[in-house]
Enzyme design. Structure first.
Site, PDB file in Angstrom:
ATOM      1  N   LYS A 116      -3.242  12.587   9.145  1.00 57.02           N
ATOM      2  CA  LYS A 116      -3.559  11.198   8.789  1.00 57.02           C
ATOM      3  C   LYS A 116      -3.141  10.206   9.859  1.00 57.02           C
ATOM      4  CE  LYS A 116      -5.149  13.134   5.200  1.00 57.02           C
ATOM      5  NZ  LYS A 116      -6.534  13.609   5.321  1.00 57.02           N
ATOM      6  N   LEU A 203      -0.773  -2.117  -0.403  1.00 56.23           N
ATOM      7  CA  LEU A 203      -1.771  -2.985  -1.048  1.00 56.23           C
ATOM      8  C   LEU A 203      -1.637  -2.791  -2.562  1.00 56.23           C
ATOM      9  CD1 LEU A 203      -4.810  -2.211   1.315  1.00 56.23           C
ATOM     10  CD2 LEU A 203      -3.126  -4.049   1.525  1.00 56.23           C
ATOM     11  N   ARG A 291     -16.029  16.617   4.736  1.00 54.74           N
ATOM     12  CA  ARG A 291     -16.732  17.592   3.895  1.00 54.74           C
ATOM     13  C   ARG A 291     -17.749  16.871   3.004  1.00 54.74           C
ATOM     14  NH1 ARG A 291     -12.016  16.137   1.180  1.00 54.74           N
ATOM     15  NH2 ARG A 291     -12.540  15.076  -0.769  1.00 54.74           N
TER      16      ARG A 291
HETATM   17  C1  MV4 Z   1      -2.547   3.238  -0.274  1.00 55.57           C
HETATM   18  C2  MV4 Z   1      -2.378   2.435  -1.429  1.00 55.57           C
HETATM   19  C3  MV4 Z   1      -1.909   1.152  -1.260  1.00 55.57           C
HETATM   20  N1  MV4 Z   1      -1.600   0.684  -0.024  1.00 55.57           N
HETATM   21  N2  MV4 Z   1      -2.246   2.728   0.928  1.00 55.57           N
HETATM   22  C4  MV4 Z   1      -3.402   7.310  -2.554  1.00 55.57           C
HETATM   23  C5  MV4 Z   1      -3.871   8.601  -2.041  1.00 55.57           C
HETATM   24  C6  MV4 Z   1      -4.223   8.384  -0.659  1.00 55.57           C
HETATM   25  N3  MV4 Z   1      -5.224   9.218  -0.212  1.00 55.57           N
HETATM   26  C7  MV4 Z   1      -4.230   6.946  -0.396  1.00 55.57           C
HETATM   27  N4  MV4 Z   1      -3.628   6.355  -1.531  1.00 55.57           N
HETATM   28  C8  MV4 Z   1      -3.255   5.060  -1.548  1.00 55.57           C
HETATM   29  N5  MV4 Z   1      -2.982   4.487  -0.344  1.00 55.57           N
HETATM   30  C9  MV4 Z   1      -1.777   1.485   1.048  1.00 55.57           C
HETATM   31  N6  MV4 Z   1      -1.459   1.006   2.255  1.00 55.57           N
HETATM   32  C10 MV4 Z   1      -2.696   2.991  -2.668  1.00 55.57           C
HETATM   33  C11 MV4 Z   1      -3.133   4.306  -2.727  1.00 55.57           C
HETATM   34  C12 MV4 Z   1      -3.492   4.794  -4.032  1.00 55.57           C
HETATM   35  C13 MV4 Z   1      -4.812   5.149  -4.341  1.00 55.57           C
HETATM   36  C14 MV4 Z   1      -5.821   5.086  -3.396  1.00 55.57           C
HETATM   37  C15 MV4 Z   1      -7.111   5.435  -3.717  1.00 55.57           C
HETATM   38  C16 MV4 Z   1      -7.431   5.831  -4.996  1.00 55.57           C
HETATM   39  C17 MV4 Z   1      -6.453   5.895  -5.943  1.00 55.57           C
HETATM   40  C18 MV4 Z   1      -5.133   5.556  -5.637  1.00 55.57           C
HETATM   41  C19 MV4 Z   1      -4.147   5.619  -6.611  1.00 55.57           C
HETATM   42  C20 MV4 Z   1      -2.864   5.282  -6.306  1.00 55.57           C
HETATM   43  C21 MV4 Z   1      -2.523   4.884  -5.017  1.00 55.57           C
END
Ligand code: MV4
Length: 447
Positions: A116, A203, A291
């Protein structure tokens, strides 16, 4: 074009890939574990190879067994589907070294996006907007505190080998940082065998919006619009829709162009998805998936483009054959993931399908290997079907979805159909008024 494709997956996606191959006149090889002898994709395939016992590690993740199956059947190419080996760069490379085609991007691009930190650096260099955060990994408490102060609290600590939320920790202030940083590192080490973490501005209430792209081997790139995947629970998506109810035409057009430019700069090929968080009108890149995704059918619904066929054509060296202006977006599509789970506790509920009737009619698609009498094995993911509807407008899609959910009969196992039935009646959902945390609260309210 390929004469024979080996499908290195199971369940509905193996069936989906088989269907694309059959339409293209390509013969299919199904591989399966001993738990999947009676699976629909195994029944339909032209050739079948049993690759091992039920445990995925010894069958669907068994690179040597799959490569052997491909070699003895004389397959030209391997489609990995999603999950399992689909984002395993070593496997993609081994497929190539065995003189076959991996239906997907290059091993180097899989590797780049699998980490990442390198993914984010590459995305930023290619012009994608990224979440403000650390330059690279955070290896000391001092670095953690310095970066926390520079970025501004709250911050999120993420695993570089991550995805799926494992090893993610929020720090709301400097006091919380030391503990959060340690915990994130430990979780990451335990989950991925790699404890490296990085840091981002947290965020609070974003939506999860992802852009589908297709790129051929000659530098042509198109985007197929976005999908809104905000409705999730414990990092498992539950319902997705396209287009996103949160975007206006200008925002859509702008991020689509930025995505295409970036993909061309990266020299990426085949299908891919760029994931963004979207908050206060701004996009922030978080990850790229190299993918085919579970929710690809909603993009097929609004574009009429068969994504699996395009993946196969591109892998076989065919040019894209159309430009962005020739991609026509029409209407609205919604996908419900139907899991064999208790709809309240989400505990998996494998077992025998005692009765089955799937919905149909205009604008209704069901992607599933289910049939009456089928036994859902307990060894794998609990998603057993996807119900996808398309309508001329979001409201028409919703009307159709309520109707189709009402027709769907799955007896013998508990499913998440009742959850979807409640969701499609909720006024926030009907208004498109939700973020990535909304569904968790909805589930709690209804428990
Ligand atoms: C974040 C975020 C808030 N701020 N990054 C969760 C899994 C991962 N692939 C990325 N994720 C998140 N990154 C920042 N800077 C909140 C999440 C996140 C989230 C993102 C997408 C879909 C569902 C989520 C559920 C909880 C937290």
């Amino acid at each position: 074009m390929f004469e024979k494709v080996l499908i290195a997956n199971r369940g509905e996606i193996a069936l989906r890939i088989h269907r694309a191959c059959r339409e293209m006149g390509i013969r299919t090889v199904a591989v399966h574990s001993t738990a999947d002898t009676d699976a629909m994709h195994v029944r339909l395939a032209d050739e079948v190879v049993c690759i091992g016992p039920p445990q995925a590690r010894e069958s669907y993740l068994n690179k040597a067994a799959i490569l052997s199956a491909a070699t003895i059947t004389g397959a030209d190419a391997i489609h990995p589907g999603y999950g399992f080996l689909s984002e395993n760069a070593d496997f993609a490379q081994m497929v190539e070294e065995h003189g076959m085609v991996f239906i997907g991007p290059s091993p180097d691009h899989i590797r780049l996006m699998g980490d990442k930190i390198t993914a984010k650096q590459a995305a930023k260099a290619a012009g994608l907007p990224v979440v403000p955060g650390s330059e690279g990994s955070i290896d000391t408490v001092e670095q953690a505190l310095e970066n926390g102060a520079a970025i501004g609290y709250p911050v999120l600590i993420k695993a570089t080998a991550g995805g799926g939320g494992k090893g993610m920790k929020v720090a709301r202030n400097a006091e919380e940082m030391v503990e959060a940083w340690k915990m994130a590192r430990n979780e990451a080490k335990a989950a991925f065998g790699n404890g490296d973490v990085y840091m981002e501005k947290y965020l609070g209430r974003p939506r999860h919006i992802e852009i589908q792209i297709l790129a051929d081997n000659y530098g042509s790139v198109v985007h197929l619009g976005e999908r809104d995947c905000s409705l999730q629970r414990k990092h498992q998506k539950v319902l997705e829709e396209a287009p996103s109810p949160a975007l206006n035409a200008d925002q859509r057009e702008k991020i689509g162009q930025i995505a295409c430019t970036a993909i061309a700069k990266l020299g990426y090929r085949n299908a891919g998805t760029i994931e963004f968080l979207f908050e206060n009108g701004e996009f922030y890149f978080i990850e790229m998936n190299t993918r085919l995704q579970v929710e690809h059918p909603i993009t097929e619904g609004i574009t009429g483009i068969d994504l699996v066929r395009e993946q196969i054509r591109i892998a076989a060296g065919a040019p894209l054959g159309y430009t962005q202006s020739e991609v026509r977006f029409a209407g609205h599509a919604i996908e419900c993931r139907i899991n064999a789970e208790d709809p309240q506790s989400f505990v998996p509920c494998p077992g025998r399908i005692e009765g089955y009737h799937s919905p149909g009619g205009l604008g209704v698609r069901v992607d599933s290997g289910l049939y009456s009498g089928y036994r859902i094995p307990p060894h794998y993911d609990s998603m057993i079907a996807k119900l996808i509807v398309h309508g001329n407008s979001r409201n028409e899609a919703l009307m159709r979805l309520r109707r189709a959910l009402g027709e769907y009969v799955i007896e013998g196992v508990k499913t998440t159909l009742p959850l979807h039935n409640r969701l499609v009646q909720d006024s926030d959902f009907v208004n498109g008024d939700y973020d990535i945390h909304w569904l968790e609260r909805f589930v709690e309210r209804n428990n």
